[in-house]
Motif scaffolding. Sequence first.
Motif, short mmCIF file in Angstrom:
data_model
loop_
_atom_site.label_atom_id
_atom_site.label_comp_id
_atom_site.label_asym_id
_atom_site.label_seq_id
_atom_site.Cartn_x
_atom_site.Cartn_y
_atom_site.Cartn_z
N ARG A 1 -37.83 -7.78 -18.30
CA ARG A 1 -38.80 -8.87 -18.31
C ARG A 1 -38.59 -9.77 -19.52
NH1 ARG A 1 -41.30 -10.09 -13.61
NH2 ARG A 1 -41.51 -8.18 -12.41
N ASP A 2 -37.84 -9.30 -20.50
CA ASP A 2 -37.57 -10.13 -21.66
C ASP A 2 -36.59 -11.25 -21.34
OD1 ASP A 2 -37.59 -7.21 -23.80
OD2 ASP A 2 -39.22 -8.55 -23.17
N SER A 3 -36.10 -11.30 -20.11
CA SER A 3 -35.14 -12.34 -19.75
C SER A 3 -35.78 -13.72 -19.72
CB SER A 3 -34.54 -12.03 -18.38
OG SER A 3 -35.55 -12.03 -17.39
N THR B 1 -29.20 -14.77 -14.05
CA THR B 1 -30.55 -14.80 -14.64
C THR B 1 -30.53 -15.54 -15.99
OG1 THR B 1 -31.06 -12.68 -13.59
CG2 THR B 1 -32.50 -13.39 -15.38
N GLU B 2 -29.54 -15.26 -16.81
CA GLU B 2 -29.43 -15.92 -18.12
C GLU B 2 -29.21 -17.42 -17.95
OE1 GLU B 2 -26.23 -13.85 -19.90
OE2 GLU B 2 -27.39 -12.02 -20.30
N ASP C 1 -40.61 -17.16 -12.68
CA ASP C 1 -40.16 -15.81 -13.01
C ASP C 1 -38.72 -15.67 -12.54
OD1 ASP C 1 -39.63 -13.13 -13.31
OD2 ASP C 1 -41.56 -12.44 -12.49
N MET C 2 -37.78 -15.80 -13.49
CA MET C 2 -36.37 -15.78 -13.12
C MET C 2 -35.94 -14.41 -12.59
SD MET C 2 -35.41 -18.82 -13.53
CE MET C 2 -37.08 -19.21 -13.00
N GLU C 3 -36.56 -13.37 -13.09
CA GLU C 3 -36.18 -12.04 -12.62
C GLU C 3 -36.53 -11.87 -11.14
OE1 GLU C 3 -37.19 -7.34 -13.50
OE2 GLU C 3 -37.72 -8.87 -14.97
N GLU C 4 -37.72 -12.27 -10.73
CA GLU C 4 -38.10 -12.15 -9.34
C GLU C 4 -37.31 -13.12 -8.47
OE1 GLU C 4 -42.10 -11.88 -6.54
OE2 GLU C 4 -42.24 -12.72 -8.57
#
Length: 666
Positions: free
Chosen positions: A86-88, A163-164, A269-272
């Motif tokens: 989640r720190d992404s 993601t990055e 939310d980039m992770e999702e």
Amino acid sequence: MGDQGAGGIESRGVESNTTRRMSEPRPNSHDDQIQQKSAESKAPNAESEEQKYAQTGPRHLVPVHPGNPTSGGLSRNPSTSSNVSRDSRVVFEFPQRPRASRPLEPPVTKATLSELDVNKIIHNPKLRHDINFDPDLHFRPNVDGEKGRRKQEKANQFWNTLTEQLQLFITDREEFMSRFGQGEEWCLPQLLKSVKEIIQTLVPQRDRLYLDEGLNVDLIMQQFSKGMADLEKLASWLSGVLKSHCAPMRDEWVDEMYNQLTNGNKTNDMEELVQGMRSLLSVLEAMKLDVANHQIRCLRPILIEDTVHFEQRFFLKKIRDRKMDPGPAQAWYLTVSQYYSRDPASVQAFGEMGAFFEALCKMILPSIDPYSHPDTFVFDEERMAKLRSDMLDAINLKICMRLYENLERRYRYCDSTSSVSAIPTPFLSTAFSDASGFLRTEDDDSAHSRPSSGVFSSTGSAHSSPRASLVLPTQPVTNRLEDAQAKYNSLLNSLVALIQTSPASSRSVSRWKAMKDSLALQIFRYTNAPAQDLLQFEDELEHHLSELASPLFREVEQSHHYDLLVETRQRVKDFRGLTGAALFSVATGGRLHGPNRSFDGSRENASRERTCLENAIREAREEGGVEDMATRLAHMGLLHWRVWSHLVYAGDLDSVMTIPDMPMAI
């Protein structure tokens, strides 16, 4: 499960550094539900997959048994394949790199799925050979072993990098543009191109115009760079297209993908968002696998019937091109022809195949060099290794039961109160047909011996008068025999269950050695032997299990070899007149279901005539042991002989070499 090189990806929208969400162009809606069809085309210039015949098979091909009827190993839980924290959502530090550097490839692409194309399937000789033996053969993602681990690492690298990159686009647009500009040197445009290419192989030609309009990658990336792409509408359009062409069982997965994409886009939310892209690729791969497996089911009857013709054509070309030397195989067959086929029973059962099948029965014995077979068995090496392993298991299991009989005989009278422990000696020496514990019927002299009896009068005192007494045997012989047989079978089943608890990947020899203490203890529980003899019994067990120099091992191996030869003779007599498809059905229990398949009266009559044979083979297959090994050996041997007899063994190779190339039947 959940491999991303075997796993799924889905496209998600991304937001700009303002409060405005990124979008893509509004695609044309799909009002008509398009019926899913096989989009695999038979390209005339198909690549020659036959050149890879020595490999272990296609990347996705793994035999799977019924019981997992879902997607063949694909993960439905995207969280299992996501290593992004989640720190992404904070700013990432990117190392400086040239803009011309090549971007990472998505883990699932049209190229990685190309071996699922129908033209690759029909030109893959190893697959076409294996399909004759495994009724459950189908494609699934290969995530096993070291290769699967490397694929998963590569997939995680791609998704973490994406993601990055998206996070950098959200948090520092200027830095992102300086690194990537409006070009394609980053992960998202590569991903969208792969998605489009895969979908093009899944939809009919008439629907590809709509695909070009709804998934215009260049236009989407232009809108993306300006923060104008509507990814929610893209996700909705993709959802409609996928549901129009996928199986109904995939609809829930498609909905999950849509929710992940839209929620990630709305909340930044980039992770999702990336997780939704993973799900998209997973759905596409699953759809591609569904199509390929459907094609295998439809093509199986044709592929099986054409096996001999196809393999003769394939290997003849290898011999002509000097890529295969038939000399060693000819020398091997000449040697076995001089040594075997002298038994009249084999000559009667096998005919001209007598020497071949006698040698084949010998080749799977543990005491024979596992590399003694010629190169003509290149497609059957795994089956030969499995037969050798099964034979070793059967021999070791028989040794365990032999030692149990000796121990039981030695201590049978130690517990006079145990009705089961008093096992008659003739029963203990009874031969067993195989490792499954089914008894041969033999005369038992002890069955006629008089049981001990007590004589009681009507008043309860003992008398010898037959008129005033009742003879009550303490344990009838028949009951003792039944108890002894039940005890024997119970021990046998418990030993089989114990062996099955060992790791499946371990070699058969080492597995038995590692389990010898547990096996000895289990055997002891079924006897009256004193506990102090346990260590000695463990040493005795170790001395014989898998020990080729052991006289007991050699004796049991010879007995099993004879039983295998007898059973194989009967199987070959039953199978030799069958066609390829009928041989497959009888030997494996599989059923062939081709498209629009119908039967005429003669086929129905032939099918009824095979009913008894199929039932007998099915029972032997369920029981395992020598009977099952004989069925598998006869099936493999007959197919091998049909391919190689006239090509190398019994034919004139020089005359065969002059035959022009044979056309393919498919």
